[in-house]
Write a protein that holds these residues in place. Structure first.
Motif, short mmCIF file in Angstrom:
data_model
loop_
_atom_site.label_atom_id
_atom_site.label_comp_id
_atom_site.label_asym_id
_atom_site.label_seq_id
_atom_site.Cartn_x
_atom_site.Cartn_y
_atom_site.Cartn_z
N GLY A 15 -0.04 -3.43 -7.57
CA GLY A 15 -0.04 -2.23 -6.73
C GLY A 15 1.13 -2.19 -5.77
O GLY A 15 2.18 -2.80 -5.98
N LEU A 16 0.95 -1.44 -4.67
CA LEU A 16 1.99 -1.21 -3.68
C LEU A 16 1.38 -1.36 -2.29
O LEU A 16 0.33 -0.79 -2.00
N VAL A 17 2.03 -2.15 -1.42
CA VAL A 17 1.51 -2.42 -0.09
C VAL A 17 2.54 -2.03 0.95
O VAL A 17 3.72 -2.37 0.83
N LYS A 18 2.10 -1.30 1.99
CA LYS A 18 2.96 -1.01 3.13
C LYS A 18 2.77 -2.11 4.16
O LYS A 18 1.66 -2.39 4.60
N PHE A 19 3.87 -2.76 4.55
CA PHE A 19 3.85 -3.90 5.46
C PHE A 19 4.61 -3.50 6.72
O PHE A 19 5.80 -3.20 6.67
N SER A 20 3.91 -3.48 7.86
CA SER A 20 4.50 -3.03 9.12
C SER A 20 4.58 -4.17 10.11
O SER A 20 3.62 -4.94 10.29
N ARG A 22 4.87 -4.96 13.99
CA ARG A 22 4.60 -4.24 15.23
C ARG A 22 5.70 -4.45 16.26
O ARG A 22 5.98 -3.58 17.07
N SER A 23 6.35 -5.64 16.26
CA SER A 23 7.37 -5.90 17.27
C SER A 23 8.63 -5.07 17.03
O SER A 23 9.24 -4.54 17.97
N SER A 24 9.06 -4.95 15.77
CA SER A 24 10.26 -4.18 15.45
C SER A 24 9.94 -2.73 15.11
O SER A 24 10.86 -1.91 15.01
N GLU A 25 8.65 -2.44 14.90
CA GLU A 25 8.19 -1.09 14.52
C GLU A 25 8.83 -0.64 13.22
O GLU A 25 9.04 0.56 13.00
N ARG A 26 9.13 -1.60 12.35
CA ARG A 26 9.70 -1.26 11.05
C ARG A 26 8.68 -1.52 9.96
O ARG A 26 7.92 -2.49 10.03
N SER A 27 8.66 -0.68 8.93
CA SER A 27 7.76 -0.83 7.80
C SER A 27 8.55 -0.94 6.51
O SER A 27 9.62 -0.33 6.38
N VAL A 28 8.02 -1.70 5.58
CA VAL A 28 8.62 -1.79 4.26
C VAL A 28 7.51 -1.62 3.22
O VAL A 28 6.34 -1.87 3.50
N GLU A 29 7.89 -1.21 2.03
CA GLU A 29 6.95 -1.11 0.91
C GLU A 29 7.19 -2.28 -0.03
O GLU A 29 8.32 -2.51 -0.47
N VAL A 30 6.12 -3.02 -0.31
CA VAL A 30 6.20 -4.22 -1.13
C VAL A 30 5.48 -3.96 -2.44
O VAL A 30 4.28 -3.67 -2.45
N GLU A 31 6.21 -4.06 -3.54
CA GLU A 31 5.64 -3.78 -4.86
C GLU A 31 5.14 -5.06 -5.52
O GLU A 31 5.41 -6.17 -5.06
N ALA A 32 4.41 -4.88 -6.61
CA ALA A 32 3.93 -6.03 -7.39
C ALA A 32 5.12 -6.90 -7.80
O ALA A 32 6.15 -6.39 -8.25
N GLY A 33 4.97 -8.22 -7.61
CA GLY A 33 6.06 -9.14 -7.92
C GLY A 33 7.02 -9.36 -6.78
O GLY A 33 8.02 -10.06 -6.94
N GLN A 34 6.71 -8.80 -5.59
CA GLN A 34 7.58 -8.96 -4.44
C GLN A 34 6.80 -9.59 -3.28
O GLN A 34 5.57 -9.67 -3.29
N TYR A 35 7.55 -10.02 -2.25
CA TYR A 35 6.91 -10.49 -1.02
C TYR A 35 7.78 -10.09 0.16
O TYR A 35 8.96 -9.76 0.02
N SER A 36 7.16 -10.12 1.35
CA SER A 36 7.88 -9.85 2.58
C SER A 36 7.26 -10.68 3.69
O SER A 36 6.08 -11.07 3.61
N GLU A 37 8.05 -10.97 4.73
CA GLU A 37 7.54 -11.75 5.85
C GLU A 37 8.27 -11.31 7.12
O GLU A 37 9.38 -10.82 7.08
N ASN A 38 7.57 -11.47 8.25
CA ASN A 38 8.19 -11.20 9.54
C ASN A 38 8.28 -12.51 10.31
O ASN A 38 8.11 -13.58 9.75
N GLY A 39 8.53 -12.42 11.61
CA GLY A 39 8.63 -13.62 12.43
C GLY A 39 10.03 -13.80 12.94
O GLY A 39 10.83 -14.52 12.35
N GLY A 40 10.34 -13.16 14.06
CA GLY A 40 11.66 -13.29 14.66
C GLY A 40 12.72 -12.38 14.08
O GLY A 40 13.85 -12.39 14.52
#
Length: 209
Positions: A15-20, A22-40
């Motif tokens: 599927g497709l996940v919206k990952f937001s 809160r500190s940077s107020e930026r969102s990305v869309e993460v598709e199947a087979g992908q990953y994303s992470e925040n932290g600094g």
């Protein structure tokens, strides 16, 4: 979803996940087979195949023991295994934590090796760190002061377990951890030592900017 005190990582299998963030107020869309992470930093999208097994989260640091050994009745043994057995075997690990950002959490990661078993395994704060794996003796062995972690149940072949030891490891310096198996109905467990391909690890989570 993986979460620690410093960051969040999301891995999408379908599927497709919206990952937001809160500190940077930026969102990305993460598709199947992908990953994303925040932290600094602002979240970025990556191919999931780039994420190696056991990859650390942002803000995490991996340490291996500077010394480890186990006792077997009155003998002290330095070798490829760390063994725990009720009334007979205790394991000892010493870590040196370098200076750095504030420590938010700490986990002791152990990999089972050769002989699986079960029971209530407890981690204890050692009374001192003035010992080495080559000089451990009845005169230098540290005593257990207070319980800092616990794992209950079966530990299978090659299984990796983690114990939260944040109450002990909260700053830089040398730390000694003792491992014991407490109940009489337990079955001894062998873990890999630092002399093995899968050494114990202390996973620190530090404050990020």
């Amino acid at each position: 979803l993986e979460v620690n005190a410093a960051a969040t990582r999301v891995k999408v299998h379908e599927g497709l996940v919206k990952f937001s963030d809160r500190s940077s107020e930026r969102s990305v869309e993460v598709e199947a087979g992908q990953y994303s992470e925040n932290g600094g930093a602002q979240p970025e999208v990556h191919d999931k195949t780039e994420l190696m097994p056991g990859a650390l989260m942002p803000g995490q640091e991996r340490l291996v023991p500077v010394d480890d050994a186990h006792s077997d009745r009155k003998q002290f043994i330095n070798g490829p295994f760390l063994k725990v057995e009720h009334g007979r075997r205790t394991s000892f690990l010493k870590f040196r934590v370098p200076d750095g950002g504030g420590i938010l959490g700490a986990k002791l990661r152990l990999t089972q090796s050769v002989d699986p078993g079960e029971g209530v395994m407890k981690a204890w704060e050692g009374s001192h760190s003035d010992w080495s794996e080559h000089s451990l003796s009845a005169e230098t062995v540290p005593r257990a002061l207070r319980q800092i972690g616990r794992h209950k149940g079966w530990v299978g072949l090659d299984q990796v377990i983690e114990l939260n030891v944040s109450s002990l490891v909260d700053k830089s310096g040398a730390f000694t951890i003792l491992l014991t198996l407490e109940d009489e109905d337990s079955n001894d467990i062998w873990f890999a030592s630092k002399e093995s391909p899968n050494p114990p690890e202390l996973i620190l989570t530090r404050q990020t900017d």
